[in-house]
Scaffold this motif. Structure first.
Motif, PDB file in Angstrom:
ATOM      1  N   VAL A  17       0.857  -1.183   0.000  1.00 59.74           N
ATOM      2  CA  VAL A  17       0.000   0.000   0.000  1.00 59.74           C
ATOM      3  C   VAL A  17       0.894   1.236   0.000  1.00 59.74           C
ATOM      4  N   THR A  18       0.686   2.111  -0.966  1.00 58.55           N
ATOM      5  CA  THR A  18       1.498   3.326  -1.010  1.00 58.55           C
ATOM      6  C   THR A  18       0.791   4.485  -0.308  1.00 58.55           C
ATOM      7  N   GLU A  19      -0.565   4.464  -0.367  1.00 61.73           N
ATOM      8  CA  GLU A  19      -1.335   5.493   0.321  1.00 61.73           C
ATOM      9  C   GLU A  19      -2.733   4.956   0.561  1.00 61.73           C
ATOM     10  N   MET A  20      -3.400   5.514   1.560  1.00 61.57           N
ATOM     11  CA  MET A  20      -4.814   5.186   1.709  1.00 61.57           C
ATOM     12  C   MET A  20      -5.569   6.472   2.012  1.00 61.57           C
ATOM     13  N   VAL A  21      -6.858   6.469   1.662  1.00 59.66           N
ATOM     14  CA  VAL A  21      -7.692   7.623   1.967  1.00 59.66           C
ATOM     15  C   VAL A  21      -8.843   7.140   2.837  1.00 59.66           C
ATOM     16  N   LEU A  22      -9.057   7.850   3.949  1.00 60.53           N
ATOM     17  CA  LEU A  22     -10.146   7.507   4.852  1.00 60.53           C
ATOM     18  C   LEU A  22     -11.310   8.465   4.656  1.00 60.53           C
ATOM     19  N   GLU A  23     -12.430   7.915   4.218  1.00 57.02           N
ATOM     20  CA  GLU A  23     -13.649   8.701   4.032  1.00 57.02           C
ATOM     21  C   GLU A  23     -14.548   8.479   5.240  1.00 57.02           C
ATOM     22  N   LYS A  83      -9.892   3.469   1.407  1.00 57.96           N
ATOM     23  CA  LYS A  83      -9.546   3.165   0.017  1.00 57.96           C
ATOM     24  C   LYS A  83      -8.038   3.102  -0.071  1.00 57.96           C
ATOM     25  N   GLU A  84      -7.522   1.966  -0.512  1.00 55.40           N
ATOM     26  CA  GLU A  84      -6.074   1.792  -0.578  1.00 55.40           C
ATOM     27  C   GLU A  84      -5.559   2.001  -1.996  1.00 55.40           C
ATOM     28  N   GLN A  85      -4.403   2.629  -2.065  1.00 55.17           N
ATOM     29  CA  GLN A  85      -3.713   2.828  -3.337  1.00 55.17           C
ATOM     30  C   GLN A  85      -2.523   1.873  -3.357  1.00 55.17           C
ATOM     31  N   THR A  86      -2.477   0.995  -4.335  1.00 54.89           N
ATOM     32  CA  THR A  86      -1.324   0.096  -4.470  1.00 54.89           C
ATOM     33  C   THR A  86      -0.756   0.238  -5.874  1.00 54.89           C
ATOM     34  N   ALA A  87       0.348  -0.471  -6.118  1.00 55.59           N
ATOM     35  CA  ALA A  87       0.970  -0.427  -7.455  1.00 55.59           C
ATOM     36  C   ALA A  87      -0.038  -0.863  -8.527  1.00 55.59           C
ATOM     37  N   GLU A  88      -0.973  -1.734  -8.154  1.00 53.79           N
ATOM     38  CA  GLU A  88      -1.968  -2.223  -9.142  1.00 53.79           C
ATOM     39  C   GLU A  88      -3.230  -1.363  -9.191  1.00 53.79           C
TER      40      GLU A  88
END
Lengths: 84, 153, 153, 84
Positions: C45-51, C125-130
């Motif tokens: 996981v490179t970044e995540m956003v919490l809503e 919401k997770e941001q990954t390489a994919e």
């Protein structure tokens, strides 16, 4: 020769923090060591009376009455712990 | 894994930062701070003194933490226990556990406290208006420790 | 009793100090910090956003803390939950509970986390390489919350 | 008129964060409201399909299919929560 240590209420009651003792041949475990210490007098009899909540450690591990006591051991007597 | 027995106070924020350093797999940090309360069984405590068994205390704490690491997947664990004179509201003990998941961190932290309370050689002497007395061990602490023997975690 | 939903980071040491202030009856402080791990189901996981759901989130957190206070003798409790973009090793959530005795502080702290995980409206919401994906709710979190319904504490 | 809110995956799928809607008379609870929303098209049918793990809140309290929906209510739809 063994090292005897006393902590907390026992240290205060006996007026003794530590001592080096030469044990008679029939003292081979914590039970017989306790019995031998009781013969020292009334305060020893009282504090180490059977059923009193006294704990013992041999070489810094918690022990029970059957734990062997050998020459050069460090044996400690103390009340149940109350840290934390 | 770190165990300290010390007279000095501790800083929970700084200790947690140290424990986290360099480990990006930690998802959960559980911690516990024990404080001197001003009331113990209805008599105001003005001061207490914590006595310990040098050598055995550190050994006992290390064994407790090792047992926690056998039972749960911990990444790290820290125990700091103070000795000497302490006053109401002073910090006595700090336990911090880190893990990937929260349940393991929580369980290990509470386990370490329960075992420390019944197996680490510390003794409290309280000073009150009516004089000094050694604190008695509590049945409830023994019960708390026993439930970890029955349960696997 | 304090509940904060915020983008800013928090300082556990400072928060515990504030929570303790002026109360000499506190004997136990349990706390929990949740962190962003760099590994979630084997994808970095490179970044995540919490809503979150403004208004309902705060209300849900307050209800969870109130429920904890009904179940255990708490002196105080604090929840801080962050929202917005977060990176691995960032702090997500802080729960602190204070009580006269440790078992109540521990139980309430874990209860608040278990209920927060299943009842407070936050979504990751997770941001990954994919690419980016919404994190699925976990069965194990529901199971953890359910055990508090069965047990009285 | 009610306020409808959508969060997380639903907000993205519908391309909609909030709306004001005038409900037909036969929409009286979360169940019938969901049924009504499904008629809007395939993405609504898919995301709100029976058995899909969708949660609803009415006036910021967790709701179920039987929870009444009345004029001026705030109704939110969202996936199971994943905070902490």
């Amino acid at each position: 020769m063994i090292t005897l240590l006393y902590f907390a209420r026992l240290r205060e009651s006996f007026g003794l923090a530590s001592e080096q003792a030469e044990l008679p041949a029939d003292v081979t475990d914590v039970g017989s060591l306790t019995e031998w210490l009781r013969q020292r007098g009334s305060i020893w009899q009282e504090e180490l009376a059977p059923g009193k909540p006294v704990r013992a450690a041999v070489n810094q591990d918690m022990a029970d009455l059957d734990t062997p006591v050998r020459d050069k051991d460090e044996v400690a007597f103390f009340p149940p712990v109350t840290g934390g | 894994m770190t165990v300290h027995v010390q007279t000095e106070d501790f800083d929970i924020g700084a200790e947690i930062l140290k424990l986290r350093q360099g480990n990006t797999g930690i998802g959960a940090i559980a911690s516990f701070v024990g404080l001197v309360r001003d009331l113990n069984k209805d008599t105001a405590v003005t001061e207490m003194v914590l006595e310990h068994y040098p050598g055995m205390t550190e050994k006992a704490l290390i064994e407790i933490v090792e047992e926690a690491k056998r039972r749960w997947n911990l990444i790290n664990a820290l125990v700091i226990h103070r000795i000497g004179p302490l006053r109401p509201t002073d910090q006595i003990v700090l336990v911090v556990t880190s893990s990937a998941h929260r349940h393991e961190a929580f369980a290990a932290c509470e386990f370490i406290m329960d075992y420390l309370k019944t197996r680490a050689p510390f003794w409290k002497k309280e000073q009150t208006a009516e004089g000094a007395h050694w604190v008695d061990a509590r049945e409830s602490d023994e019960t708390a420790a026993q439930r970890w023997i029955a349960a696997s975690n």
